[in-house]
Design an enzyme around this catalytic site. Structure first.
Site, PDB file in Angstrom:
ATOM      1  N   GLY A  33      -1.961   5.327  -0.106  1.00 22.77           N
ATOM      2  CA  GLY A  33      -3.108   6.157   0.281  1.00 22.77           C
ATOM      3  C   GLY A  33      -4.272   5.987  -0.689  1.00 22.77           C
ATOM      4  O   GLY A  33      -5.427   5.834  -0.274  1.00 22.77           O
ATOM      5  N   ARG A  70       8.810   3.534  -8.714  1.00 24.02           N
ATOM      6  CA  ARG A  70       7.708   4.330  -9.272  1.00 24.02           C
ATOM      7  C   ARG A  70       7.996   4.785 -10.697  1.00 24.02           C
ATOM      8  O   ARG A  70       7.068   4.975 -11.484  1.00 24.02           O
ATOM      9  CB  ARG A  70       7.428   5.532  -8.376  1.00 24.02           C
ATOM     10  CG  ARG A  70       6.768   5.100  -7.093  1.00 24.02           C
ATOM     11  CD  ARG A  70       6.266   6.280  -6.313  1.00 24.02           C
ATOM     12  NE  ARG A  70       5.372   5.832  -5.262  1.00 24.02           N
ATOM     13  CZ  ARG A  70       5.282   6.402  -4.067  1.00 24.02           C
ATOM     14  NH1 ARG A  70       6.037   7.431  -3.771  1.00 24.02           N
ATOM     15  NH2 ARG A  70       4.439   5.935  -3.176  1.00 24.02           N
ATOM     16  N   GLY A 111       2.934   0.310   1.555  1.00 25.53           N
ATOM     17  CA  GLY A 111       4.369   0.066   1.436  1.00 25.53           C
ATOM     18  C   GLY A 111       4.870  -1.060   2.332  1.00 25.53           C
ATOM     19  O   GLY A 111       5.737  -1.840   1.936  1.00 25.53           O
ATOM     20  N   LYS A 120      -2.826   1.833  13.308  1.00 26.63           N
ATOM     21  CA  LYS A 120      -4.002   2.475  13.900  1.00 26.63           C
ATOM     22  C   LYS A 120      -5.322   2.022  13.310  1.00 26.63           C
ATOM     23  O   LYS A 120      -5.455   1.892  12.105  1.00 26.63           O
ATOM     24  CB  LYS A 120      -3.899   3.982  13.664  1.00 26.63           C
ATOM     25  CG  LYS A 120      -2.771   4.645  14.388  1.00 26.63           C
ATOM     26  CD  LYS A 120      -2.847   6.113  14.113  1.00 26.63           C
ATOM     27  CE  LYS A 120      -1.731   6.877  14.775  1.00 26.63           C
ATOM     28  NZ  LYS A 120      -1.641   8.209  14.182  1.00 26.63           N
TER      29      LYS A 120
END
Ligand code: AMP
Length: 387
Positions: A367, A36, A344, A196
């Site tokens: 996200g 990052r 990721g 999920k």
């Protein structure tokens, strides 16, 4: 939205919101991946070359509004100095008199301490936003990974700075994500996996409007298979999402493809005995897509001109249940399509398959990229556009 190249940075105090939320080993002293930090180097180096005085700000971890030495940006300042090869001063805080006495001169870099040591950051507090804004002449947001959060440093302060623009990383992320969602070349293929359905409902609904094929893998496939009345053994199923899965299948009208065979085992552990089946036997759980599914998905991927992928096809952390994910990574890389990979796990998969260099864009924000793919106008981006 203003572009970094359009702004005169010489002798200006330039505040760059970066995403230096790096993973740290226990104790907070050692950075386990500097990815990052590297991702924002082009923006930082560009601003330095143009003669700016730089203030860099980021959050790190979840200190919940309290000072926590284990989430200090100290190790980041050390690594950044090595990467930039210029001195990087670390402020003891992100606002207040101690920061004011350290404000940089052109060519200098000041890294502020963790923004989230103050609860006002996540609360998008007005006074705190003004205080951050008062540090600079120009605001640049390069923190794509935080653009889905309406916090003081990503949204609040923009109203109080004279000039605001996207950094080079932010621009790159938006360019690719916009390309695949707004004007994809067809056939366009979405690949979704992971644990999920509930995390990705909005993404599924939005991608169904965009893509020609939506390939489903990972545990979320079993909720869909249950919705079709098929046996799933003791695979991970979200019982309360079965009706929704049925509704999505109807809405998809054939666009949504599910695995036709599975790698199953009695228990989930590395190196466990496994079987390849078309129907999941009682007492076993599906842990990866099977070889026939790999073949079908690979042939759809090979025809694609645009691909967007988020989430692994199986429990890829535990071989042999990584085969499906690795095969999909290879198919995406070999397709020649414009490919955008987010999250990721999918990134790890393309790296472990050794094909990261053949992916058009690997998103730095898991996200944020998911929210973008679900059709949400990210608040950190909308505010720049509105400036
Ligand atoms: P996500 O964060 O939603 O992308 O989910 C990633 C996680 O899903 C990884 O840790 C995988 O191990 C897990 N996962 C993928 N497929 C399965 C499966 N068939 N059964 C259980 N977990 C799975």
């Amino acid at each position: 939205m203003a572009n970094l190249h359009e702004i005169d940075l010489r002798d200006r105090r330039v505040f760059i919101r970066v995403d230096f939320n790096v993973p740290l080993a226990a104790g907070g002293q050692e950075i386990t991946s500097d990815k990052r930090i590297r991702a924002s180097l082009p923006t930082i180096q560009y601003a330095l070359e143009k003669g700016a005085a730089l203030i860099l700000a980021s959050h790190l971890g979840r200190p919940k509004g309290k000072r926590n030495p284990e989430m200090s940006l100290k190790p980041v300042s050390v690594r950044l100095r090595e990467l930039l090869n210029v001195p990087v001063a670390l402020a003891p805080d992100c606002v207040g008199p101690e920061v004011r006495v350290m404000l940089p001169k052109p060519g200098e870099v000041l890294l502020l301490e963790n923004l989230r040591f103050h609860p006002e950051e996540e609360a998008n507090n007005e006074a705190f936003s003004r205080e951050l804004a008062s540090l600079c002449d120009v605001y640049i947001n390069d923190a794509f990974g935080s653009a889905h959060r309406a916090h003081a440093s990503t949204v609040g302060m923009v109203a109080h700075v004279p000039v605001a623009a996207a950094g080079l990383l932010m621009e790159q992320e938006l360019k690719y994500l916009t390309m695949v969602t707004q004007h994809p070349d067809h056939p366009a293929v979405g690949i979704l996996g992971g644990a999920k359905v509930s995390d990705k409902i909005d993404v599924i609904e939005n991608l169904l409007k965009i893509v020609d094929h939506l390939l489903i893998g990972g545990a979320m496939a079993y909720t869909f298979l249950r919705a079709q009345g098929l046996p799933v053994g003791k695979s991970l199923v979200e019982e309360d999402k079965i009706d929704l899965a049925r509704h999505l299948l109807e809405q998809a009208g054939g666009k949504l493809q599910l695995p036709v065979d599975h790698v199953v085992a009695v228990e989930l552990k590395e190196g466990a005995d496994f079987q390849v089946v078309e129907q999941i036997p009682d007492g076993t759980m599906g842990l990866d897509i099977g070889p026939r599914t790999v073949e079908i998905y690979s042939s759809v991927i090979a025809q694609a001109r645009t691909i967007v992928w988020n989430g692994p096809m199986g429990v890829f952390e535990k071989p042999p249940f990584d085969s499906g994910t690795v095969a999909v990574a290879e198919a995406v890389a070999g397709s020649g399509a414009t490919s955008v990979v987010g999250g990721g796990d999918s990134e790890k998969a393309v790296k472990s398959a050794g094909v990261a260099g053949k992916i058009s864009h690997i998103s730095t924000g898991g996200g944020a990229s998911l929210e973008f793919l679900s059709g949400i106008d990210l608040p950190g981006v909308a505010v720049l556009r509105g400036k």
